[in-house]
Design an enzyme around this catalytic site. Sequence first.
Site, mmCIF file in Angstrom:
data_model
loop_
_atom_site.group_PDB
_atom_site.id
_atom_site.type_symbol
_atom_site.label_atom_id
_atom_site.label_comp_id
_atom_site.label_asym_id
_atom_site.label_seq_id
_atom_site.Cartn_x
_atom_site.Cartn_y
_atom_site.Cartn_z
ATOM 1 N N HIS A 59 42.620 54.795 64.874
ATOM 2 C CA HIS A 59 41.943 55.966 65.628
ATOM 3 C C HIS A 59 42.673 56.943 64.765
ATOM 4 O O HIS A 59 43.590 57.010 64.283
ATOM 5 C CB HIS A 59 42.347 56.123 66.985
ATOM 6 N N GLU A 61 44.354 59.768 65.699
ATOM 7 C CA GLU A 61 45.756 60.076 66.065
ATOM 8 C C GLU A 61 46.667 58.976 65.520
ATOM 9 O O GLU A 61 47.816 59.431 65.270
ATOM 10 C CB GLU A 61 45.659 59.982 67.595
ATOM 11 N N CYS A 89 42.727 58.574 73.794
ATOM 12 C CA CYS A 89 42.556 57.508 74.726
ATOM 13 C C CYS A 89 44.222 57.141 75.272
ATOM 14 O O CYS A 89 44.889 57.371 74.781
ATOM 15 C CB CYS A 89 41.748 56.486 73.989
ATOM 16 N N CYS A 92 46.305 55.876 72.367
ATOM 17 C CA CYS A 92 46.698 56.823 71.355
ATOM 18 C C CYS A 92 47.732 57.788 72.244
ATOM 19 O O CYS A 92 48.837 58.079 71.798
ATOM 20 C CB CYS A 92 45.676 58.012 71.093
#
Length: 155
Positions: A59, A61, A89, A92
């Site tokens: 992801h 992040e 999410c 993260c």
Amino acid sequence: MHISDDPHHTRMLAALEEARLAGERDEVPIGAVLVHRDSGKITARAGNRTIEHCDPTAHAEIQVIRDVCKYEGAQRIPDYDLYVTLEPCPMCAAAISFARIGTVYFGAFDPKSGGLTSTVNLYGHSQLHHKPSVVSGILQEECAKILKNFFALKR
């Protein structure tokens, strides 16, 4: 104040550019930047690369956290703030906490799998050692629109 005069908008626009580039790679268009709090400098930027890297943890992040931790030679980066186009999410959100990031600024809310305010509210759990500050809704419409447009093309 003009939108470009607001440092929060400028940083979120940089994250939106990363989201746009992710979408061009056929990744879910989410972008993130990490900013050093004292200098205001964007130190890392990334968009999702889960498909490209065959890695469900790639992801935006997580990628910027990895980049700055490597740059700083440290596992914790408390002098940094994160700007991300979509509410992180739970995975993260946990990584952000473990990295000791100071503040999370996000654009669009994620009512299906948001880990900060929309579903899990991970930072509301007492077991978590570090709870970053959270600021939501920065360029919310623009951040939501890039996702809506991406998924509309998929359907």
